[in-house]
Every structure is written in structure tokens, then in C-alpha cells.
Design a protein around this motif. Structure first.
Motif, PDB file in Angstrom:
ATOM      1  N   LEU A  56      -1.452   0.475  -5.324  1.00  0.00           N
ATOM      2  CA  LEU A  56      -1.232   0.983  -3.973  1.00  0.00           C
ATOM      3  C   LEU A  56      -2.538   1.261  -3.237  1.00  0.00           C
ATOM      4  N   SER A  57      -3.590   1.647  -3.975  1.00  0.00           N
ATOM      5  CA  SER A  57      -4.878   1.917  -3.337  1.00  0.00           C
ATOM      6  C   SER A  57      -5.824   0.729  -3.435  1.00  0.00           C
ATOM      7  N   LYS A  58      -5.324  -0.380  -3.952  1.00  0.00           N
ATOM      8  CA  LYS A  58      -6.152  -1.571  -4.123  1.00  0.00           C
ATOM      9  C   LYS A  58      -5.475  -2.764  -3.459  1.00  0.00           C
ATOM     10  N   GLN A  59      -4.730  -3.559  -4.238  1.00  0.00           N
ATOM     11  CA  GLN A  59      -4.148  -4.799  -3.708  1.00  0.00           C
ATOM     12  C   GLN A  59      -3.187  -4.564  -2.548  1.00  0.00           C
ATOM     13  N   ALA A  60      -2.314  -3.560  -2.665  1.00  0.00           N
ATOM     14  CA  ALA A  60      -1.321  -3.324  -1.616  1.00  0.00           C
ATOM     15  C   ALA A  60      -1.988  -2.886  -0.323  1.00  0.00           C
ATOM     16  N   LEU A  61      -3.016  -2.064  -0.418  1.00  0.00           N
ATOM     17  CA  LEU A  61      -3.690  -1.588   0.789  1.00  0.00           C
ATOM     18  C   LEU A  61      -4.457  -2.710   1.477  1.00  0.00           C
ATOM     19  N   LEU A  62      -4.894  -3.683   0.696  1.00  0.00           N
ATOM     20  CA  LEU A  62      -5.573  -4.851   1.264  1.00  0.00           C
ATOM     21  C   LEU A  62      -4.598  -5.897   1.794  1.00  0.00           C
ATOM     22  N   GLY A  63      -3.308  -5.737   1.484  1.00  0.00           N
ATOM     23  CA  GLY A  63      -2.313  -6.712   1.914  1.00  0.00           C
ATOM     24  C   GLY A  63      -2.153  -7.880   0.971  1.00  0.00           C
ATOM     25  N   ARG A  64      -2.748  -7.771  -0.227  1.00  0.00           N
ATOM     26  CA  ARG A  64      -2.655  -8.855  -1.207  1.00  0.00           C
ATOM     27  C   ARG A  64      -1.414  -8.728  -2.086  1.00  0.00           C
ATOM     28  N   ALA A  65      -0.747  -7.601  -1.989  1.00  0.00           N
ATOM     29  CA  ALA A  65       0.516  -7.389  -2.700  1.00  0.00           C
ATOM     30  C   ALA A  65       1.362  -6.464  -1.844  1.00  0.00           C
ATOM     31  N   ARG A  66       2.661  -6.672  -1.869  1.00  0.00           N
ATOM     32  CA  ARG A  66       3.547  -5.801  -1.114  1.00  0.00           C
ATOM     33  C   ARG A  66       3.917  -4.590  -1.970  1.00  0.00           C
ATOM     34  N   PRO A  67       3.926  -3.405  -1.376  1.00  0.00           N
ATOM     35  CA  PRO A  67       4.312  -2.220  -2.160  1.00  0.00           C
ATOM     36  C   PRO A  67       5.657  -2.389  -2.841  1.00  0.00           C
ATOM     37  N   GLU A  68       6.587  -3.093  -2.209  1.00  0.00           N
ATOM     38  CA  GLU A  68       7.904  -3.276  -2.816  1.00  0.00           C
ATOM     39  C   GLU A  68       7.863  -4.204  -4.027  1.00  0.00           C
ATOM     40  N   ASP A  69       6.740  -4.878  -4.232  1.00  0.00           N
ATOM     41  CA  ASP A  69       6.602  -5.752  -5.402  1.00  0.00           C
ATOM     42  C   ASP A  69       5.916  -5.056  -6.582  1.00  0.00           C
ATOM     43  N   THR A  70       5.736  -3.744  -6.484  1.00  0.00           N
ATOM     44  CA  THR A  70       5.040  -3.017  -7.547  1.00  0.00           C
ATOM     45  C   THR A  70       6.006  -2.379  -8.553  1.00  0.00           C
ATOM     46  N   ALA A  71       7.290  -2.749  -8.483  1.00  0.00           N
ATOM     47  CA  ALA A  71       8.254  -2.197  -9.448  1.00  0.00           C
ATOM     48  C   ALA A  71       7.799  -2.496 -10.867  1.00  0.00           C
ATOM     49  N   LEU A  72       7.918  -1.518 -11.728  1.00  0.00           N
ATOM     50  CA  LEU A  72       7.481  -1.696 -13.114  1.00  0.00           C
ATOM     51  C   LEU A  72       8.436  -2.613 -13.865  1.00  0.00           C
ATOM     52  N   PRO A  73       7.908  -3.532 -14.649  1.00  0.00           N
ATOM     53  CA  PRO A  73       8.775  -4.406 -15.443  1.00  0.00           C
ATOM     54  C   PRO A  73       9.528  -3.602 -16.501  1.00  0.00           C
ATOM     55  N   ARG A  74      10.730  -4.032 -16.811  1.00  0.00           N
ATOM     56  CA  ARG A  74      11.553  -3.351 -17.806  1.00  0.00           C
ATOM     57  C   ARG A  74      11.380  -4.014 -19.167  1.00  0.00           C
ATOM     58  N   ARG A  75      11.129  -3.212 -20.173  1.00  0.00           N
ATOM     59  CA  ARG A  75      10.989  -3.730 -21.527  1.00  0.00           C
ATOM     60  C   ARG A  75      12.344  -3.861 -22.222  1.00  0.00           C
ATOM     61  N   CYS A  76      13.337  -3.126 -21.712  1.00  0.00           N
ATOM     62  CA  CYS A  76      14.686  -3.220 -22.252  1.00  0.00           C
ATOM     63  C   CYS A  76      15.643  -2.554 -21.273  1.00  0.00           C
ATOM     64  N   ASP A  77      16.920  -2.750 -21.481  1.00  0.00           N
ATOM     65  CA  ASP A  77      17.936  -2.105 -20.658  1.00  0.00           C
ATOM     66  C   ASP A  77      18.082  -0.661 -21.124  1.00  0.00           C
ATOM     67  N   ILE A  78      17.877   0.306 -20.208  1.00  0.00           N
ATOM     68  CA  ILE A  78      17.916   1.703 -20.637  1.00  0.00           C
ATOM     69  C   ILE A  78      19.298   2.328 -20.454  1.00  0.00           C
ATOM     70  N   ASP A  79      20.222   1.627 -19.807  1.00  0.00           N
ATOM     71  CA  ASP A  79      21.597   2.111 -19.675  1.00  0.00           C
ATOM     72  C   ASP A  79      21.618   3.579 -19.249  1.00  0.00           C
TER      73      ASP A  79
END
Length: 463
Positions: A56-79
Motif C-alpha cells: 500500500l505504501s509502495k506499488q499501490a501508491l505508485l499505481g503499479r498495483a491496485r489496492p483491491e488486488d492486495t488480497a492475501l492468498p489462501r493456503r486452505c479453506d478455513i470454513d
């Protein structure tokens, strides 16, 4: 009840994670991965599922990544049942319930607190409300600030030269914006790395065109008749015209909702043991409340058992996994959180990394490179042993120094430098500010006792 029967019972109970954060998500994944089959509720005050904050203070602020694309990947289904967009407002330990801001209550058998931190707001609310005044912590913060920085503004003021403030200043220069940084300390990064390395950061920022003002504070932000920021007044009597001000005065740990609960929680975080179990206000460890991530503080044997609060990505992951494991294990199977702190920042074309706890250091040597060339490795000592290392574009050495810290290697280092450009192996004072005075955005908070003292004092949190 046998140990195996106790473990099976623990795996069927209800768990609540308060804090839909990196630590919260990794803890939930670990619970499921290790066989937890009971109900799991995730509570978060933001409307988003866990996302990654460093971009958020690097790529997203520069416009190289969208904040909405920063969701953390899931390692498993946590149900899990998700309760998002509603904050926890209170904890009733007797009833074993978390009270939410909307009036609902959620019962638990065991509770994990991962509420993290929030950006410290500007001290004057009416000035903080001016159009053009920002903090940077959340996804929404990054979205709004990026939009403002790319809307045609010409001058930005950054208040505070810690890691976040320095990264914001770096982004501004990369976007071609004029930026002034106001820092009440003698140099950037001084609270985290000390004045010796702060001087190198000072030269780096000035060399990249930053108008760096150290030893001054911003006394007031002034708006125009339309409620838009137009000027900032400094303690040295000068004034700066600015259309944007980014407040980077460090973080506040989210513990207010625990007031009156009996949990040992306050401005420094939630006190817990090395197994992540929270203490009550009398210093007695609980067995059903745990804490992990930025909000937690726990003793570490490598650092004189001082309580450390760590605002580190890696620490949040490691501590969350330890907490989750211990939440579903019998006592003999619990394990301690002994992670060696590690931190990184990218600013002004330099990759800055540290390992260990630099603010604990009482001496420093440069073992590789040169401070003047902004490419070096500095090693910190504490009472005759290696306690930390920091690098500017020298990350390849961090693994070695991490081993030195874990082994309690002697300081000054006994090995010979392999870089002929190094200035000296004579120890110097790293020049940290008084630990009792606030600094902008430290990544490590030492609590329990000052590094200069030999006693520990527990103070009950104020209700």
C-alpha cells in the motif's frame, strides 16, 4: 481426561479470531491445517477480507498495483463465519463473549486477538479533517492518497520520517512531486536504526531532492475557506505551502476494546507469554485468550526476556501460527514463539533490511561497505554480543547475521571484513534517542523495562 482426549475436545470447540488481518488469516489456516474441526468466526472492523499492507505504501501508491488486488492468498479453506465491517467493542471474560459495535455478542471457547495497529491521527481533529490531510494504513487510505497524488498537486508535506513516511516521500519523488519531510528527530529512521544510520538516510533523501527538515515539529495545519489544506506551520517559525499532508507519526495498537476486560492490554499492546497466551492485569497467564501480530507483546530469551512488540510482516505470520498451534494443544505440546525479528523497506532506490532488535543495541560497527556510499552492513552489539544487523543494499548478509544473533556471537565481531571499503571495525554509539521519548514509527517497541535498567515493572492497564 487423557492428553489425547483433551486435544480432541480442544479441536471441536468454538474459536473466535478478532482481527481480520494477516495474522488472523494465517492463524485460521493453521487451525484448520492442524485438524481443528470446531466453529470458527473471523471478526474485522474493515469490510474487506484480509489483505497485504506493505504494497500500500509502495506499488499501490505508485499505481503499479491496485489496492483491491492486495488480497492475501489462501493456503486452505478455513470454513469460517465472517463478521466484517463491524468492530469488536468489548470482552466479557466471565461470559466468554465478544461484544460487537452493532450490539451483537459472539461466544467463544478460546479467543485469538489479532487487532493489529492503526495509523496515529493528527493531534487536532479539525485540522485532520481538512481536504488534503491523509494517513496511510488501510486499503482505502492508499486508494484515496494515490488518487490525490495523481490529481495534479504540486507539493506534498510528510510529517514524520519513519519507515512509512520515508516510503511515502520516495513515492512522491518518483511521481515527480516536490516533497517536504518534517521530522522532530535529528534524522530519518532514527527511532528504528539510530542516528549513525539515520545520517546515511538523511544524505540519501536530500540527494534525491527531498526538502528534509529535521529537529522541527509541525505546530499547525492551515486550510482555506473551502476547507482545503494550504499551509503548514513549523516549530522553527517557518511555514510551508502544501496541498497534501501525509501524517506518518507511527501506529496505535488497537486495544481500547479490551478496557475493563481484565486482560493486560494498553497502549503498548496485549501482554502475553512466549506461547502467545495473554496475561490478565495481575500478571497471571490466561488459558483461553491468545494474541498475535502487531498488537501482541511477549518476552524473548535472545533479548533479555524483554517484552517486544513487533510491527513486522514475518513476525505476524510466525506468531499467528504458534498461537493457533497452542490454542488446540495440551500444555506439554505447546511451543514458544522465538522468531528473530526481520524487517525490510524499499525507498529511494535502496533496499533497507534489518534483523534482530537494533534499538536494543548499545554499540555499532560497519562490517561491510561504506555509510557514505549508501551500501553497507552495520552490526549492533548489546552487552558484548551481537544483537542486530541492518543493511542498505546488503541483504545477502542477513542470513549470516541472523545465525550470529541466535548463537549469541560475541561483539565486536571476531570475523574479518571481506570488503576493503569498510570504514572501521571500531564500535561506536549507534545514537538512538532516549527510549522514554516517542519516535515516529518504530518497528520494535521495547516494554517492561528500559534497556538501561535491570528491573521489570508490570503496570495494570487503565480502564
Amino acid at each position: 481426561m487423557t492428553a489425547d482426549t483433551e486435544v480432541e475436545a480442544l479441536r471441536r470447540q468454538g474459536r473466535i479470531v478478532v482481527g481480520a488481518s494477516l495474522a488472523g488469516l494465517r492463524a485460521a489456516e493453521t487451525l484448520r491445517d492442524q485438524g481443528f474441526t470446531g466453529s470458527l468466526t473471523m471478526i474485522g472492523d474493515e469490510s474487506y477480507e484480509p489483505y497485504d499492507r506493505p504494497p500500500l505504501s509502495k506499488q499501490a501508491l505508485l499505481g503499479r498495483a491496485r489496492p483491491e488486488d492486495t488480497a492475501l492468498p489462501r493456503r486452505c479453506d478455513i470454513d469460517a463465519a465472517w463478521r466484517l465491517g463491524v468492530a469488536a467493542e468489548g470482552l466479557d471474560r466471565d461470559a466468554k463473549q465478544v461484544r460487537l459495535a452493532n450490539g451483537d455478542t459472539v461466544p467463544y471457547d478460546r479467543l485469538l486477538i489479532t487487532t493489529g495497529t492503526r495509523a496515529r491521527a493528527w493531534i487536532h481533529p479539525e485540522e485532520a479533517a481538512l481536504d488534503g490531510v491523509f494517513v496511510l494504513r488501510t486499503r482505502d487510505d492508499s486508494t484515496h492518497l494515490h488518487r490525490k497524488l495523481t490529481s495534479g498537486v504540486s507539493r506534498v508535506l510528510v510529517i514524520g520520517a519513519g519507515f512509512t513516511g520515508s516510503e511515502v516521500a520516495s513515492v512522491c519523488r518518483e511521481l515527480g512531486l516536490e516533497v517536504t519531510v518534517a521530522e522532530r528527530g535529528p534524522a530519518p529512521l532514527v527511532g528504528a536504526l539510530g542516528g549513525v544510520i539515520g545520517a546515511a538516510a538523511d544524505r540519501l533523501q536530500r540527494g534525491k531532492g527531498v526538502d528534509l527538515r529535521c529537529g522541527v515539529s509541525v505546530t499547525a495545519l492551515e486550510g482555506d475557506y473551502g476547507g482545503r489544506l494550504r499551509r503548514a506551520h513549523l516549530s522553527d517559525g517557518t511555514a510551508i505551502d502544501a496541498e497534501v499532508a501525509v501524517i506518518s507519526l507511527g501506529a496505535v495498537r488497537n486495544t481500547e476494546w479490551l478496557a475493563g476486560s481484565g486482560v493486560a492490554a494498553g497502549p503498548r499492546g496485549v501482554a502475553c507469554d512466549a506461547g502467545c497466551r495473554a496475561f490478565d492485569v495481575n500478571g497471571i497467564v490466561t488459558d483461553d485468550i491468545y494474541a498475535a501480530g502487531d498488537v501482541a507483546r511477549s518476552p524473548h530469551p535472545l533479548f533479555d526476556y524483554q517484552f517486544l512488540s513487533l510491527e513486522h510482516w514475518g513476525n505476524a505470520v510466525e506468531q499467528a501460527e504458534i498461537a493457533a498451534h497452542n490454542m488446540i494443544c495440551a500444555g506439554t505440546k505447546r511451543i514458544p514463539h522465538l522468531w528473530v525479528p526481520m524487517f525490510w523497506s524499499s525507498q529511494f532506490g535502496i533496499n533497507i533490511k534489518s534483523v534482530g532488535v537494533p534499538p536494543l543495541g548499545d554499540q555499532l560497527v560497519v562490517t561491510q561497505g561504506s555509510l557514505t556510499e549508501e551500501r553497507f552492513v552495520a552490526v549492533y552489539g548489546y552487552r558484548g554480543r551481537v544483537i542486530a544487523a541492518a543493511t542498505f543494499d546488503g541483504a545477502k548478509w542477513l542470513g549470516f547475521h541472523q545465525e550470529q544473533i541466535a548463537a549469541g556471537a560475541p561483539f565486536p565481531p571476531e570475523y574479518r571484513t571481506v570488503d576493503r571499503r569498510t570504514e572501521t571495525l571500531q564500535p561506536v554509539d549507534p545514537d538512538f534517542p532516549d527510549p522514554h521519548l516517542p519516535t515516529h514509527g518504530p518497528t520494535v517497541t521495547l516494554s517492561g523495562h528500559s534497556p538501561s535498567e535491570r528491573r521489570v515493572q508490570f503496570v495494570p492497564s487503565r480502564a
